[in-house]
Design a protein around this motif. Structure first.
Motif, PDB file in Angstrom:
ATOM      1  N   LEU A   1      -6.484   7.831  -4.210  1.00 17.68           N
ATOM      2  CA  LEU A   1      -7.188   7.240  -3.756  1.00 17.68           C
ATOM      3  C   LEU A   1      -6.765   5.698  -3.075  1.00 17.68           C
ATOM      4  O   LEU A   1      -6.868   5.415  -3.724  1.00 17.68           O
ATOM      5  N   VAL A   2      -6.817   5.663  -1.861  1.00 22.66           N
ATOM      6  CA  VAL A   2      -7.036   3.802  -1.437  1.00 22.66           C
ATOM      7  C   VAL A   2      -7.634   3.243  -0.885  1.00 22.66           C
ATOM      8  O   VAL A   2      -7.845   4.554   0.845  1.00 22.66           O
TER       9      VAL A   2
ATOM     10  N   TYR B   1      -1.892   6.365  -6.685  1.00 16.49           N
ATOM     11  CA  TYR B   1      -3.586   5.625  -7.075  1.00 16.49           C
ATOM     12  C   TYR B   1      -3.916   7.639  -5.829  1.00 16.49           C
ATOM     13  O   TYR B   1      -3.185   7.695  -4.406  1.00 16.49           O
TER      14      TYR B   1
ATOM     15  N   LEU C   1       0.238   5.636   6.711  1.00 15.36           N
ATOM     16  CA  LEU C   1       1.474   4.236   5.999  1.00 15.36           C
ATOM     17  C   LEU C   1       2.869   4.708   6.484  1.00 15.36           C
ATOM     18  O   LEU C   1       3.000   5.621   6.995  1.00 15.36           O
TER      19      LEU C   1
ATOM     20  N   LEU D   1       1.060  -1.329   0.027  1.00 14.80           N
ATOM     21  CA  LEU D   1       0.364   0.195  -0.190  1.00 14.80           C
ATOM     22  C   LEU D   1       1.088   1.062   0.174  1.00 14.80           C
ATOM     23  O   LEU D   1       0.255   2.529  -0.768  1.00 14.80           O
ATOM     24  N   ASP D   2       1.894   1.094   0.731  1.00 16.73           N
ATOM     25  CA  ASP D   2       3.153   1.933   0.851  1.00 16.73           C
ATOM     26  C   ASP D   2       3.292   2.489  -0.729  1.00 16.73           C
ATOM     27  O   ASP D   2       3.350   3.767  -0.991  1.00 16.73           O
TER      28      ASP D   2
ATOM     29  N   GLY E   1       1.358   8.543   3.670  1.00 19.62           N
ATOM     30  CA  GLY E   1      -0.098   8.429   3.106  1.00 19.62           C
ATOM     31  C   GLY E   1      -0.742   7.958   4.217  1.00 19.62           C
ATOM     32  O   GLY E   1      -0.447   7.536   4.912  1.00 19.62           O
ATOM     33  N   ARG E   2      -2.374   8.242   3.336  1.00 18.33           N
ATOM     34  CA  ARG E   2      -2.795   7.989   4.011  1.00 18.33           C
ATOM     35  C   ARG E   2      -4.142   7.445   3.580  1.00 18.33           C
ATOM     36  O   ARG E   2      -4.278   7.586   2.048  1.00 18.33           O
ATOM     37  N   VAL E   3      -4.744   6.410   4.171  1.00 15.69           N
ATOM     38  CA  VAL E   3      -5.548   5.373   3.579  1.00 15.69           C
ATOM     39  C   VAL E   3      -6.821   5.164   4.421  1.00 15.69           C
ATOM     40  O   VAL E   3      -6.566   5.711   5.444  1.00 15.69           O
TER      41      VAL E   3
ATOM     42  N   SER F   1      -0.145   3.984  -2.688  1.00 15.70           N
ATOM     43  CA  SER F   1      -0.455   5.129  -2.891  1.00 15.70           C
ATOM     44  C   SER F   1       0.029   6.225  -2.911  1.00 15.70           C
ATOM     45  O   SER F   1      -0.704   7.553  -3.077  1.00 15.70           O
ATOM     46  N   ARG F   2       1.100   5.984  -3.395  1.00 19.39           N
ATOM     47  CA  ARG F   2       1.801   7.356  -4.584  1.00 19.39           C
ATOM     48  C   ARG F   2       0.933   7.047  -6.013  1.00 19.39           C
ATOM     49  O   ARG F   2       1.462   7.510  -6.857  1.00 19.39           O
TER      50      ARG F   2
END
Length: 417
Positions: free
Chosen positions: A146-147, A144, A290, A137-138, A294-296, A141-142
């Motif tokens: 939005l995750v 997309y 993350l 996901l890390d 980054g934020r999910v 996240s760069r």
């Protein structure tokens, strides 16, 4: 097109992915299993979806099994007389059926998730078969904008911290065991009507019997919820499906003989038709951070995992997907920042908070006024009907369930006193 990644292919993840896809978003879906693996695997849950949740599926034209699944027109409650099962089979102290305003349905998630996943691909969606880790996901996240994390188990859930103020229980409150069966006979009280049955055994647990549609057609689920350490907590470590079913039936014969009477000829739907486990009901922080910063955003069971004692899991997942979809569409081209994520979850929590409050209340020993309410429903059909329809809209319980004064006032108004 805005690029969105959905991790997890359950009710909420797939419904959300398909909904975004239908509005022109470029959606990638990650699943740890293929559609064929899901369809041929072990059952994942029980589910009884009520009108509002089903309508969200209809709105997206995803109600592929509506003509095949049984139409559940009522919800019945039976209560074993306390102590009646100590020296032999239990007796019923309460037994009634409430009428649902809009019918409910149950479709085995193996059927639904596999079918929806194939539809997502057919409509041009990118499906990645991979068990995602935090490190994945890390990276994503760069890539997309939005995750969304909809995988409710495993490492990913650890990113979302427990919300202690909204999570009163630290330990599982029930031991869960389900069997999917063919051959269950009708209830003599309503032989021509499909009804989900809720059987309450005070101090012991609950048995839910639900008409469903599975990989082999029409079936029923026999779902025990046992108080941990009690007489129903006997499924842990049972690997043989036949032994699982035998235990299920033995317990029915002792604690719900009125249900056992129609189960003497049942057989499992398939080798994967049993499941047992337990988990602590938990509300979590909706935003995961993350390692890169980054934020999910967590979805459905990732952030609000209630015990299935009130049958709300799939309903809540559908409502969460609908709320998130609306928030994404309304957001236009703006950045999906943490403030937006928290507002989006707050929108869902307006619904989920009522589910959590009601479910946690049903896990505790019922107070006297709730026993009076359930008992009164046997003589007062409007009470039975209102209680049954609360499964579709749990917010309604605020007006007549939690406070003794409100319960008394409601019963007085219905009975004409």
């Amino acid at each position: 097109m805005r690029k969105i990644l959905v991790v997890g292919a359950g009710q909420s993840g797939l419904q959300l992915a398909l909904g975004l896809q239908s509005h022109g978003y470029e959606v990638t879906l990650m699943s740890n299993r293929t559609a064929d693996e899901i369809r041929s695997g072990r059952v994942m849950s029980t589910q009884c979806m009520f009108h509002t949740a089903l309508q969200h599926e209809r709105d997206l034209e995803l109600d592929f099994w509506e003509a095949k699944a049984p139409r559940i027109e009522g919800l019945g409650v039976s209560v074993a007389a306390p102590g009646s099962f100590e020296d032999g089979p239990a007796r019923r102290a309460v037994d009634w059926v409430g009428r649902l305003d809009g019918y409910a349905q149950s479709v085995d998630q193996r059927v639904k998730m596999a079918g929806w996943m194939e539809t997502f691909v057919q409509r041009g969606g990118q499906l990645v078969i991979h068990g995602a880790a935090v490190g994945d996901l890390d990276y994503f996240s760069r890539t997309y904008e939005l995750v969304l994390v909809s995988a409710g188990k495993g490492e990913l859930v650890s990113m979302f911290g427990r919300d202690a103020a909204r999570s009163p229980y630290r330990e599982p409150q029930r031991a869960l065991a389900v069997a999917y069966v063919h051959g269950l006979g009708p209830r003599p009280e309503h032989p021509d009507r499909e009804v989900v049955r809720c059987n309450l055994v005070p101090g012991v647990g609950e048995l839910f019997v639900t008409p469903t549609y599975t990989v082999s057609g029409r079936a029923d689920t026999l779902f025990w919820e046992g108080v941990p350490g009690g007489p129903l907590d006997v499924f842990q470590g049972v690997k043989d499906p036949a032994e699982h079913l035998s235990l299920t039936l033995e317990l029915m014969e002792r604690y719900t003989p009125w249900e056992y009477a129609r189960a003497t000829k049942v057989e499992l739907t398939d080798a994967g038709g049993t499941l047992a486990g337990r988990y602590a009901p938990t509300v979590r922080n909706p935003v995961g951070v993350l390692p890169s910063g980054g934020r999910v955003l967590g979805v459905a069971d990732v952030v609000v995992a209630n015990d299935p004692v009130t049958g709300q899991g799939s309903n809540s997942a559908s409502k969460c997907a609908a709320a998130y979809l609306a928030s994404i569409l309304e957001h236009g081209e703006a950045e999906f920042d943490e403030a937006w994520m928290r507002r989006t979850f707050a929108r869902y929590w307006e619904t989920a908070s009522h589910v959590t409050k009601w479910t946690n209340a049903m896990l505790a020993p019922p107070p006297e006024h709730v026993l009076n309410l359930i008992g009164a429903a046997q003589e007062l059909p409007p009470v039975a009907n209102r209680f049954a329809n609360g499964f579709d809209d749990p917010a309604d319980f605020e007006d007549f369930f939690y406070e003794p004064e409100r319960t008394a006032a409601y019963l007085a108004s219905v009975s004409g006193e």
